[in-house]
Motif scaffolding. Structure first.
Motif, PDB file in Angstrom:
ATOM      1  N   LEU A   1       4.738  11.118  -8.107  1.00 36.56           N
ATOM      2  CA  LEU A   1       5.497  10.327  -7.142  1.00 36.56           C
ATOM      3  C   LEU A   1       5.561  11.078  -5.817  1.00 36.56           C
ATOM      4  O   LEU A   1       6.056  12.200  -5.762  1.00 36.56           O
TER       5      LEU A   1
ATOM      6  N   GLY B   1      -1.643  11.012   0.536  1.00 38.55           N
ATOM      7  CA  GLY B   1      -1.988  11.215  -0.873  1.00 38.55           C
ATOM      8  C   GLY B   1      -1.794   9.937  -1.668  1.00 38.55           C
ATOM      9  O   GLY B   1      -2.663   9.537  -2.456  1.00 38.55           O
TER      10      GLY B   1
ATOM     11  N   ALA C   1      -1.222  16.404   1.291  1.00 39.05           N
ATOM     12  CA  ALA C   1      -1.221  15.071   0.685  1.00 39.05           C
ATOM     13  C   ALA C   1       0.161  14.437   0.709  1.00 39.05           C
ATOM     14  O   ALA C   1       0.295  13.216   0.717  1.00 39.05           O
TER      15      ALA C   1
ATOM     16  N   ARG D   1     -12.267  10.887  -8.396  1.00 39.67           N
ATOM     17  CA  ARG D   1     -11.213  11.845  -8.734  1.00 39.67           C
ATOM     18  C   ARG D   1     -10.810  11.643 -10.195  1.00 39.67           C
ATOM     19  O   ARG D   1     -10.625  10.507 -10.632  1.00 39.67           O
TER      20      ARG D   1
ATOM     21  N   ALA E   1      -6.132  -0.220   2.429  1.00 35.21           N
ATOM     22  CA  ALA E   1      -5.328   0.940   2.829  1.00 35.21           C
ATOM     23  C   ALA E   1      -5.725   1.427   4.220  1.00 35.21           C
ATOM     24  O   ALA E   1      -6.891   1.731   4.470  1.00 35.21           O
TER      25      ALA E   1
ATOM     26  N   LEU F   1       1.661  20.850  -0.965  1.00 29.07           N
ATOM     27  CA  LEU F   1       1.190  19.521  -0.575  1.00 29.07           C
ATOM     28  C   LEU F   1       1.729  19.087   0.788  1.00 29.07           C
ATOM     29  O   LEU F   1       1.431  18.000   1.252  1.00 29.07           O
TER      30      LEU F   1
HETATM   31  C1  LIG Z   1       6.805  -2.579   2.847  1.00 26.24           C
HETATM   32  C2  LIG Z   1       5.517  -1.827   2.685  1.00 26.24           C
HETATM   33  C3  LIG Z   1       4.607  -1.837   3.733  1.00 26.24           C
HETATM   34  C4  LIG Z   1       3.402  -1.136   3.593  1.00 26.24           C
HETATM   35  N1  LIG Z   1       2.525  -1.180   4.640  1.00 26.24           N
HETATM   36  C5  LIG Z   1       1.347  -0.542   4.513  1.00 26.24           C
HETATM   37  C6  LIG Z   1       0.395  -0.569   5.582  1.00 26.24           C
HETATM   38  O1  LIG Z   1       0.646  -1.144   6.649  1.00 26.24           O
HETATM   39  N2  LIG Z   1      -0.802   0.043   5.397  1.00 26.24           N
HETATM   40  C7  LIG Z   1      -1.092   0.707   4.224  1.00 26.24           C
HETATM   41  O2  LIG Z   1      -2.179   1.239   4.121  1.00 26.24           O
HETATM   42  N3  LIG Z   1      -0.195   0.753   3.205  1.00 26.24           N
HETATM   43  C8  LIG Z   1       0.997   0.160   3.321  1.00 26.24           C
HETATM   44  N4  LIG Z   1       1.884   0.185   2.286  1.00 26.24           N
HETATM   45  C9  LIG Z   1       1.512   0.879   1.044  1.00 26.24           C
HETATM   46  C10 LIG Z   1       2.026   2.327   0.933  1.00 26.24           C
HETATM   47  O3  LIG Z   1       3.129   2.544   1.753  1.00 26.24           O
HETATM   48  C11 LIG Z   1       0.959   3.333   1.292  1.00 26.24           C
HETATM   49  O4  LIG Z   1      -0.162   3.154   0.468  1.00 26.24           O
HETATM   50  C12 LIG Z   1       1.459   4.753   1.189  1.00 26.24           C
HETATM   51  O5  LIG Z   1       0.527   5.593   1.805  1.00 26.24           O
HETATM   52  C13 LIG Z   1       1.661   5.209  -0.248  1.00 26.24           C
HETATM   53  O6  LIG Z   1       2.162   6.528  -0.253  1.00 26.24           O
HETATM   54  P1  LIG Z   1       3.360   7.000  -1.179  1.00 26.24           P
HETATM   55  O7  LIG Z   1       3.538   8.433  -0.917  1.00 26.24           O
HETATM   56  O8  LIG Z   1       4.547   6.165  -0.963  1.00 26.24           O
HETATM   57  O9  LIG Z   1       2.740   6.717  -2.607  1.00 26.24           O
HETATM   58  P2  LIG Z   1       3.471   6.651  -4.033  1.00 26.24           P
HETATM   59  O10 LIG Z   1       4.016   5.283  -4.246  1.00 26.24           O
HETATM   60  O11 LIG Z   1       4.394   7.791  -4.200  1.00 26.24           O
HETATM   61  O12 LIG Z   1       2.230   6.855  -4.960  1.00 26.24           O
HETATM   62  C14 LIG Z   1       1.219   5.898  -5.029  1.00 26.24           C
HETATM   63  C15 LIG Z   1       0.201   6.301  -6.077  1.00 26.24           C
HETATM   64  O13 LIG Z   1      -0.414   7.504  -5.690  1.00 26.24           O
HETATM   65  C16 LIG Z   1      -0.277   8.498  -6.672  1.00 26.24           C
HETATM   66  N5  LIG Z   1      -0.115   9.767  -5.966  1.00 26.24           N
HETATM   67  C17 LIG Z   1       0.801  10.045  -5.012  1.00 26.24           C
HETATM   68  N6  LIG Z   1       0.595  11.279  -4.526  1.00 26.24           N
HETATM   69  C18 LIG Z   1      -0.470  11.786  -5.178  1.00 26.24           C
HETATM   70  C19 LIG Z   1      -1.162  13.018  -5.126  1.00 26.24           C
HETATM   71  N7  LIG Z   1      -0.804  14.007  -4.285  1.00 26.24           N
HETATM   72  N8  LIG Z   1      -2.221  13.203  -5.945  1.00 26.24           N
HETATM   73  C20 LIG Z   1      -2.631  12.242  -6.798  1.00 26.24           C
HETATM   74  N9  LIG Z   1      -1.994  11.048  -6.896  1.00 26.24           N
HETATM   75  C21 LIG Z   1      -0.944  10.829  -6.094  1.00 26.24           C
HETATM   76  C22 LIG Z   1       0.928   8.073  -7.459  1.00 26.24           C
HETATM   77  O14 LIG Z   1       0.883   8.560  -8.757  1.00 26.24           O
HETATM   78  C23 LIG Z   1       0.826   6.579  -7.418  1.00 26.24           C
HETATM   79  O15 LIG Z   1      -0.057   6.128  -8.393  1.00 26.24           O
HETATM   80  C24 LIG Z   1       3.104  -0.459   2.393  1.00 26.24           C
HETATM   81  C25 LIG Z   1       4.035  -0.462   1.350  1.00 26.24           C
HETATM   82  C26 LIG Z   1       5.235  -1.127   1.490  1.00 26.24           C
HETATM   83  C27 LIG Z   1       6.216  -1.104   0.366  1.00 26.24           C
END
Ligand SMILES: Cc1cc2nc3c(=O)[nH]c(=O)nc-3n(C[C@H](O)[C@H](O)[C@H](O)COP(=O)(O)OP(=O)(O)OC[C@H]3O[C@@H](n4cnc5c(N)ncnc54)[C@H](O)[C@@H]3O)c2cc1C
Lengths: 751, 298
Positions: free
Chosen positions: B37, B124, B85, B172, B134, B71
């Motif tokens: 997470l 990440g 990341a 990966r 993405a 990270l």
């Molecule tokens: C309201 C909303 C708007 C959004 N708008 C956009 C947008 O405009 N553009 C866009 O691209 N995305 C968007 N997103 C999607 C999301 O915010 C992005 O993809 C964001 O970068 C995910 O990062 P996180 O750290 O929150 O991931 P998390 O939810 O914490 O993790 C996502 C996945 O990645 C895995 N993970 C996390 N970190 C690592 C790591 N270091 N190594 C291996 N696996 C890992 C987790 O296990 C999980 O499976 C949006 C989401 C929401 C809810």
């Protein structure tokens, strides 16, 4: 921000909202914030997954442990009917399925995770049938799902040469009138579904006790829920208690549907003998609840070469969805607004609402008018193009004035502010200079400007208010205070603040000395529904009258016995125990309407507005950015200017969403985008700078010195103003909504 | 869904990277459900749309990696930018090295969701979810970034070009933690583009997005990196456009050649967000616009 003045003149002052602090600090309790009652269980609805079919049965997996699960089926309902205009919609489907997401069974269980498993342990045995999914198929009538011809309702408005004995002769008359005109222009205009997307999904809590059934939830119209529960549960009036919880928006979406979810919760509570909570998540809310009616409007008009409008022939088709619900009333308002804000000697406007196998469409801000105003306003632009005239000049030339008659023959008298709005909006926006300079093209971005002019009937249509007899009660409380008891709810639009202002000024007391009773059918009289731009103008007028009467009694006591207002009030109270005034709304007597011929005073008065939109269109991607939005609105009298402008800006933003990005994506009767991530409404970043001008042409029968209803009006003019601006910028002529980049791209390719 | 519908899970905050790698390796080998997470902005959304309540022997284990020092952090070493990341979009938007040397990342960051998401979401997470829509991945594609991943087997570096294999699939391994991305930066001041065609101005998923970085010498491009979102099952690298535009002087590029290369590089589809035709049109338009800005007469 303005602050509450200590004086007794609060009308016209933007006092702090009385519900503001609780909502901003999070202490306001919406229905799902209320703590659980002892023994409370959670309810859920099982729905059809096909748009049409035969329900063969409901099978419960015998291997599942049903001991703590309550299941309600059609046979458990005393009267399986939802009483709105007709009674044809069942509470739970029995035999036939008429739309996807139609409720078939209800379940409840203390454990929410188990509830989810229970839902999957039930099989709905539905044999699918071919579905009717659009207006044309419904009208063709090959397959019939409602009545004899799939038609819920028809209306016909006739005037001048379009007004003869019978439909055929009237049509011949209007055709002859059109044939005699210099310039005849025809067009076809389409509008689409729209989801209200109030921020709080629908929800209710229900329980039973010795007094009967109690339901509390998110709603607009307590007495609508009361009526439906009373009928389906076969109870006497006193045994049904409906209370509004703090409500997070409605826009019409909480006019019909709360009756259904409240009833579902009440049925589960009745069978389980436990309190039941039912809260929809966003997906269920979008899928199951009502939406704006899609419409097709065909218009042919005749005018002189100089642009003087003569004859109007219009045909309106609306998709009512699977059950009638409020469709006839929506169609009526749409039909009554189809002539726009213009003078016509001759008119023939007919309308038809049909049944399809889609979820029932229902009330949504504007209630049919945005659909027909889109059509007539786009048509005005088409006429302007045909005769080579500026579209605003064409509107000004034909815009109704005091003394003119509308398509229903209503002679406009007081509070007719169309021209004042037009002039104000033109001046504020610099429309003429920008229009004359032509579209400003900067690289691959073109800027354009466009206008719409419109009016919206305030209050119930025709004899509606006379039949409804809306009521409020005002009570004198100790300490020189007043309490307002009304079924007109505050759903975020500010009712409780504005009513307090009206009552305070009428009684000559500070606004902080007025209380607003929680709307519960057990304590508040039936003020009529919170709809139709009627709350301030109609119910506010009796709040004012009743408050004045109470104040007069206190003043008489003061004159007789001396002391302050408070002392006199307390004396009166201790002597009479109860000092209250129940007032019934009586429309001005000169308002006359004939429901059979559809002639006369369709509304007591109209609110007027002119919208001007300035847009930038990316010529590569067809993305539309609204750069500025001017709106001049004749509101009669602004009781609370900030909230009044808030209504105009919020309503306009909703119109911008409907016009540019909102779209319900359907596939075989199912909704493919039932989430906030893919049903796209504008965000605050998409909101343009609003330049809102309030024009006050008082309506003498309105409260606070002449307020008119303006809740719905701002939804009417945004889409056509945007279409005109896009046309100015790009030359693309959109006659159908929504004007998404994809659709503009298609238009450009086929242009 | 409401919070009360959220399935139970166990949550841990491991002390360091080796700890994460060890736990992950063990659980993956036993096929036990494990989640890293970071910001949680993808994971939480997945909880709502996942198939509900499959019978699970063990509770899923959530390992919070958002605060692991290994990270976090953004560092510039010569022309090499390293972004942890678990650095957030907001971290990137505020980082002086990003602002000075990789302004396209800052610009992209502004288009992610809205400020609340930017304050939590990480590269990440964006890379691991590996959606073709993405935005972060799209920007990294244009920089031809390298992924640095760690597992009990040690560190491994994955060049962007060999990362993506199919829709939401990558090279990966399941027990590899993304530690950072590394970018070999073009010289400061090099031209770039970030153009997101979304559904609205915030909280919007790309219908098409173009990321581009270029190095121009005279009338020639000596480096051109491109990434495009939402036009193929994986982030499109637009290799034909790259080859075309670097193979001849800019003045010799024609709109027809560019359009043909774009058409060959993308395979958009109709979905609830947009249409194939519109996406194809936008793809051509935004690529042409970038090359026009670089000096092509198109
Ligand atoms: C309201 C909303 C708007 C959004 N708008 C956009 C947008 O405009 N553009 C866009 O691209 N995305 C968007 N997103 C999607 C999301 O915010 C992005 O993809 C964001 O970068 C995910 O990062 P996180 O750290 O929150 O991931 P998390 O939810 O914490 O993790 C996502 C996945 O990645 C895995 N993970 C996390 N970190 C690592 C790591 N270091 N190594 C291996 N696996 C890992 C987790 O296990 C999980 O499976 C949006 C989401 C929401 C809810």
């Amino acid at each position: 921000m303005a602050t509450s003045p200590p004086s007794t003149h609060s009308v016209g002052v933007s006092v702090p909202r009385t519900d503001g602090t609780a909502k901003v600090t999070g202490s306001a309790r919406y229905i799902d914030d209320l703590p659980g009652m002892p023994g409370e269980i959670f309810g859920r609805t099982l729905r059809s997954t096909v748009p049409r079919g035969v329900l063969r049965g409901i099978r419960l997996d015998p291997s599942f442990d049903w001991s703590d699960v309550t299941v309600v089926e059609a046979r458990d309902i005393p009267v399986n009917a939802i009483l709105m205009i007709s009674e044809e919609q069942p509470v739970l489907a029995e035999g036939k399925i008429l739309h996807a997401y139609e409720p078939v069974a209800l379940i409840a269980c203390p454990d929410r995770l188990k509830l989810d498993r229970a839902a999957r342990a039930i099989t709905l045995d539905i044999e699918p049938l071919p579905a009717i999914l659009d207006i044309d198929t419904a009208l063709a009538g090959k397959d019939v799902i409602w009545g004899e011809d799939n038609v819920f309702k028809r209306y016909l408005i006739t005037k001048g040469r379009g007004d003869a004995e019978g439909r055929a002769a009237s049509e011949a008359g209007i055709d002859a009138a059109l044939a005699a005109c210099d310039v005849v222009v025809s067009g076809r205009y389409e509008t689409h579904h729209q989801e209200q997307l109030y921020i709080e999904p629908q929800g209710f809590v229900a329980f039973w006790d010795d007094a009967g059934v109690h339901v509390t939830g998110s709603l607009q119209c307590p007495y609508y829920v009361h009526k439906v529960l009373k009928r389906a549960l076969d109870l006497s009036s006193e045994r049904v208690h409906v209370t509004q919880a703090v409500t997070g928006g409605g826009f019409g979406g909480k006019e019909e549907y709360p009756s259904i979810i409240a009833l579902h919760a009440a049925l589960l509570a009745r069978k389980s003998r436990r309190p039941v909570r039912m809260i929809y998540d966003r997906t269920e809310d979008i899928e199951a609840t009502t939406k704006r009616h899609p419409a097709i409007v065909e218009i042919t008009t005749g005018c002189d070469r100089d642009g003087t409008l003569r004859a109007l022939k219009a045909r309106i088709l609306m998709d009512g969805g699977a059950y009638m619900t409020l469709t006839p009333v929506v169609l009526s308002r749409g039909t009554l607004h189809a002539a726009g804000a213009y003078r016509w000697q001759d008119a023939f406007i007919e309308s038809v609402a049909v049944a399809t196998n889609t979820p029932p469409n229902g009330a949504f801000r504007g209630f049919g008018a945005p659909q027909t105003i889109w059509a007539i306003e786009r048509h005005m632009d088409r006429i302007a193009r045909a005769i080579g005239k500026d579209p605003v000049a064409l509107r000004a030339q034909n815009l109704l004035r005091s003394g003119d008659t509308t398509a229903t023959g209503q002679t406009l008298g007081l509070s007719v502010g169309g021209h004042a709005c037009l002039e104000a909006a033109l001046a504020e926006s610099g429309y003429h200079e920008k229009r004359a300079a032509g579209p400003a093209v900067n690289g691959r971005v073109a800027r354009g400007i466009g206008a719409s002019v419109f009016m919206h009937g305030a209050g119930f249509t025709g004899s509606g208010e006379r039949m409804l007899k809306g009521k409020v009660a005002i009570d004198l409380l100790p300490g020189g205070r007043l309490q307002i008891r009304t079924a007109s709810t505050d759903i975020g639009q500010g009712t409780e603040t504005v009513f307090r202002q009206i009552a305070a000024d009428a009684a000559g007391i500070p606004v902080t000395h007025v209380d607003f009773a929680v709307p519960s059918t057990t304590v508040v009289p039936d003020s009529g529904p919170t709809v139709a731009s009627r709350t301030v103008m109609v119910v506010g007028a009796i709040v004012e009258g009743a408050s004045r009467e109470i104040a007069e009694r206190v003043l008489a006591e003061q004159a007789a016995g001396g002391g302050s207002f408070t002392e006199a009030g307390d004396r009166l109270l201790s002597r009479e125990r109860e000092v209250s005034c129940l007032k019934v709304y009586e429309p001005p007597s000169f308002i006359q309407w004939d429901d059979t011929t559809y002639k006369g005073d369709a509304y007591p008065c109209f609110a007027w507005a002119c919208d001007i939109a300035e847009v930038e269109v990316d010529l590569d991607t067809f993305e539309v950015t609204v750069k500025n939005f001017w709106s001049a609105t004749d509101v009669g009298k602004a009781i609370h200017p900030v909230m009044c402008k808030g209504q105009i800006e919020g309503g306009t933003l909703q119109a911008i969403g409907w016009a540019l990005c909102e779209e319900v994506v359907w596939k075989e009767g199912l909704i493919k985008n039932p989430r906030m991530t893919n049903y796209i409404i504008p965000t605050s970043l998409d909101a343009p700078p609003f330049h809102t001008t309030l024009i006050e042409e008082p309506w003498p029968y309105g409260p606070g010195g002449g307020a008119k209803g303006i809740g719905e009006l701002p939804m009417d003019g945004g889409a056509p103003a945007l279409a005109a601006a896009i046309e100015h910028a790009t030359g693309l002529i959109a006659d159908s909504l929504p004007m998404t980049p994809e659709r503009l791209h298609t238009l450009a390719r086929t242009a | 869904m409401s919070v009360s519908d959220l399935r139970l899970f166990e949550m841990r905050r491991p002390a360091d990277l080796p700890d994460v790698c060890a736990v992950l390796a063990e659980r993956v080998s036993r096929s036990e459900p494990t989640v890293l997470l970071a910001g949680g902005t993808d994971w939480l959304v997945e909880q709502e749309t996942r198939p509900a309540f499959a019978k699970e022997a063990a509770l899923p284990l959530v390992l919070d990696v958002s605060r692991l020092p290994a990270l976090r952090g953004i560092t510039l070493d010569g022309d090499r930018l390293r972004i942890g990341a678990a650095a957030t979009y907001l971290d990137m938007r505020r980082d002086p090295a990003v602002l000075a040397r990789a302004p396209m990342l800052e610009r992209m960051g502004r288009d992610i969701g809205a400020i609340q998401i930017q304050a939590r979401g990480t590269l990440g997470g964006n890379l691991a979810t590996a959606s073709p829509a993405a935005d972060g991945v799209t920007a990294l594609a244009a920089y031809d970034a390298t992924l640095v991943v760690h597992s009990v087997r040690g560190e491994r570096r994955i060049p962007f070009a060999s990362l993506q294999t199919a829709y939401k699939r990558s090279t990966r391994a399941a027990d590899e933690v993304i530690v950072a991305v590394e970018i070999d930066l073009p010289p400061a001041g090099s031209p770039w583009i970030w153009r997101k065609v979304g559904t609205r101005r915030a909280q919007s998923i790309s219908k098409v997005a173009l990321a581009g970085v270029a190095v121009r010498e005279g009338d020639r491009l000596t480096r051109l990196g491109l990434g495009m979102a939402s036009v193929a099952p994986v982030t499109a690298l637009l290799s034909r456009v790259r080859t075309l535009a670097t193979s001849r002087p800019l003045r010799d590029l024609t709109a027809a050649d560019i359009d043909a290369a774009v058409d060959a590089d993308v395979s958009p589809i109709d979905d609830i967000r947009s249409t194939r035709d519109y996406r194809a049109h936008c793809a051509r338009s935004v690529v042409r616009a970038f090359l026009r800005d670089l000096g092509a007469p198109v």
